[in-house]
Design a protein around this motif. Structure first.
Motif, mmCIF file in Angstrom:
data_model
loop_
_atom_site.group_PDB
_atom_site.id
_atom_site.type_symbol
_atom_site.label_atom_id
_atom_site.label_comp_id
_atom_site.label_asym_id
_atom_site.label_seq_id
_atom_site.Cartn_x
_atom_site.Cartn_y
_atom_site.Cartn_z
ATOM 1 N N LEU A 45 0.829 -1.204 0.000
ATOM 2 C CA LEU A 45 0.000 0.000 0.000
ATOM 3 C C LEU A 45 0.867 1.259 0.000
ATOM 4 O O LEU A 45 0.600 2.198 -0.763
ATOM 5 C CB LEU A 45 -0.932 0.000 1.214
ATOM 6 C CG LEU A 45 -1.827 1.222 1.365
ATOM 7 C CD1 LEU A 45 -2.802 1.310 0.198
ATOM 8 C CD2 LEU A 45 -2.581 1.169 2.677
ATOM 9 N N VAL A 46 1.894 1.276 0.819
ATOM 10 C CA VAL A 46 2.797 2.439 0.851
ATOM 11 C C VAL A 46 3.485 2.599 -0.495
ATOM 12 O O VAL A 46 3.593 3.710 -1.027
ATOM 13 C CB VAL A 46 3.824 2.298 2.000
ATOM 14 C CG1 VAL A 46 4.929 3.336 1.885
ATOM 15 C CG2 VAL A 46 3.127 2.408 3.347
ATOM 16 N N GLY A 47 3.943 1.495 -1.082
ATOM 17 C CA GLY A 47 4.576 1.563 -2.397
ATOM 18 C C GLY A 47 3.631 2.066 -3.456
ATOM 19 O O GLY A 47 4.008 2.880 -4.310
ATOM 20 N N TRP A 48 2.389 1.620 -3.418
ATOM 21 C CA TRP A 48 1.399 2.073 -4.393
ATOM 22 C C TRP A 48 1.145 3.574 -4.251
ATOM 23 O O TRP A 48 1.052 4.290 -5.245
ATOM 24 C CB TRP A 48 0.111 1.285 -4.194
ATOM 25 C CG TRP A 48 -0.983 1.670 -5.133
ATOM 26 C CD1 TRP A 48 -1.118 1.322 -6.435
ATOM 27 C CD2 TRP A 48 -2.112 2.498 -4.824
ATOM 28 N NE1 TRP A 48 -2.256 1.872 -6.956
ATOM 29 C CE2 TRP A 48 -2.889 2.601 -5.986
ATOM 30 C CE3 TRP A 48 -2.536 3.148 -3.670
ATOM 31 C CZ2 TRP A 48 -4.065 3.332 -6.035
ATOM 32 C CZ3 TRP A 48 -3.703 3.880 -3.719
ATOM 33 C CH2 TRP A 48 -4.453 3.962 -4.887
ATOM 34 N N VAL A 49 1.031 4.054 -3.003
ATOM 35 C CA VAL A 49 0.807 5.486 -2.764
ATOM 36 C C VAL A 49 1.992 6.299 -3.277
ATOM 37 O O VAL A 49 1.809 7.337 -3.932
ATOM 38 C CB VAL A 49 0.546 5.755 -1.266
ATOM 39 C CG1 VAL A 49 0.596 7.235 -0.950
ATOM 40 C CG2 VAL A 49 -0.787 5.154 -0.847
ATOM 41 N N VAL A 50 3.213 5.834 -3.027
ATOM 42 C CA VAL A 50 4.400 6.549 -3.492
ATOM 43 C C VAL A 50 4.425 6.606 -5.019
ATOM 44 O O VAL A 50 4.693 7.656 -5.612
ATOM 45 C CB VAL A 50 5.685 5.891 -2.938
ATOM 46 C CG1 VAL A 50 6.917 6.421 -3.629
ATOM 47 C CG2 VAL A 50 5.775 6.106 -1.438
ATOM 48 N N VAL A 51 4.127 5.483 -5.671
ATOM 49 C CA VAL A 51 4.110 5.466 -7.135
ATOM 50 C C VAL A 51 3.051 6.410 -7.672
ATOM 51 O O VAL A 51 3.291 7.149 -8.641
ATOM 52 C CB VAL A 51 3.888 4.029 -7.654
ATOM 53 C CG1 VAL A 51 3.546 4.015 -9.135
ATOM 54 C CG2 VAL A 51 5.113 3.185 -7.396
ATOM 55 N N LYS A 52 1.868 6.431 -7.063
ATOM 56 C CA LYS A 52 0.809 7.329 -7.522
ATOM 57 C C LYS A 52 1.200 8.796 -7.319
ATOM 58 O O LYS A 52 0.919 9.640 -8.173
ATOM 59 C CB LYS A 52 -0.508 7.033 -6.791
ATOM 60 C CG LYS A 52 -1.134 5.745 -7.203
ATOM 61 C CD LYS A 52 -1.502 5.791 -8.672
ATOM 62 C CE LYS A 52 -2.110 4.500 -9.120
ATOM 63 N NZ LYS A 52 -2.396 4.473 -10.550
ATOM 64 N N LEU A 53 1.833 9.101 -6.199
ATOM 65 C CA LEU A 53 2.265 10.482 -5.964
ATOM 66 C C LEU A 53 3.344 10.898 -6.953
ATOM 67 O O LEU A 53 3.323 12.024 -7.469
ATOM 68 C CB LEU A 53 2.768 10.642 -4.526
ATOM 69 C CG LEU A 53 1.693 10.596 -3.439
ATOM 70 C CD1 LEU A 53 2.339 10.644 -2.063
ATOM 71 C CD2 LEU A 53 0.707 11.738 -3.600
ATOM 72 N N LEU A 54 4.296 10.016 -7.226
ATOM 73 C CA LEU A 54 5.339 10.334 -8.200
ATOM 74 C C LEU A 54 4.757 10.449 -9.605
ATOM 75 O O LEU A 54 5.191 11.313 -10.385
ATOM 76 C CB LEU A 54 6.442 9.270 -8.174
ATOM 77 C CG LEU A 54 7.312 9.241 -6.927
ATOM 78 C CD1 LEU A 54 8.283 8.069 -6.988
ATOM 79 C CD2 LEU A 54 8.046 10.554 -6.749
ATOM 80 N N ASP A 55 3.790 9.614 -9.926
ATOM 81 C CA ASP A 55 3.154 9.682 -11.242
ATOM 82 C C ASP A 55 2.367 10.985 -11.384
ATOM 83 O O ASP A 55 2.377 11.607 -12.446
ATOM 84 C CB ASP A 55 2.233 8.484 -11.432
ATOM 85 C CG ASP A 55 1.688 8.408 -12.840
ATOM 86 O OD1 ASP A 55 2.480 8.623 -13.783
ATOM 87 O OD2 ASP A 55 0.484 8.120 -12.996
ATOM 88 N N ARG A 56 1.697 11.402 -10.327
ATOM 89 C CA ARG A 56 0.937 12.652 -10.377
ATOM 90 C C ARG A 56 1.872 13.849 -10.523
ATOM 91 O O ARG A 56 1.563 14.817 -11.208
ATOM 92 C CB ARG A 56 0.104 12.791 -9.107
ATOM 93 C CG ARG A 56 -0.809 14.005 -9.144
ATOM 94 C CD ARG A 56 -1.705 14.038 -7.963
ATOM 95 N NE ARG A 56 -2.584 12.850 -8.010
ATOM 96 C CZ ARG A 56 -3.494 12.586 -7.106
ATOM 97 N NH1 ARG A 56 -3.658 13.384 -6.080
ATOM 98 N NH2 ARG A 56 -4.243 11.509 -7.207
#
Length: 77
Positions: free
Chosen positions: A49-60
């Motif tokens: 979950l933390v990894g997914w949130v980090v990837v989404k934030l970096l993608d945004r």
């Protein structure tokens, strides 16, 4: 008469032993599955979950655009 009772006793004893072994195996399998589920739920899922949130934030942050170097690499030039 006595032979019939001894046969009944032997069959009942064998049934109890087999039932005990089967229930022991089923209990062990349920325990292993429960341990695996708890491990995945409480150890792996939070990290994912933390990894997914980090990837989404970096993608945004990058707005989903590729750099020129990445685009050339994907095109094979």
């Amino acid at each position: 008469m006595l032979g019939t009772l001894l046969t009944f006793f032997a069959v009942a004893l064998a049934t109890l032993i087999v039932a005990g072994v089967v229930l022991s195996i089923v209990g062990s399998v349920i325990g292993l599955v429960g341990s695996l589920a708890a491990f995945l739920l409480f150890k792996v899922a939070p990290v994912m979950l933390v990894g997914w949130v980090v990837v989404k934030l970096l993608d945004r942050r990058s707005n989903g655009r590729l750099s020129a170097a990445d685009q050339r690499w994907l095109e094979g030039d």
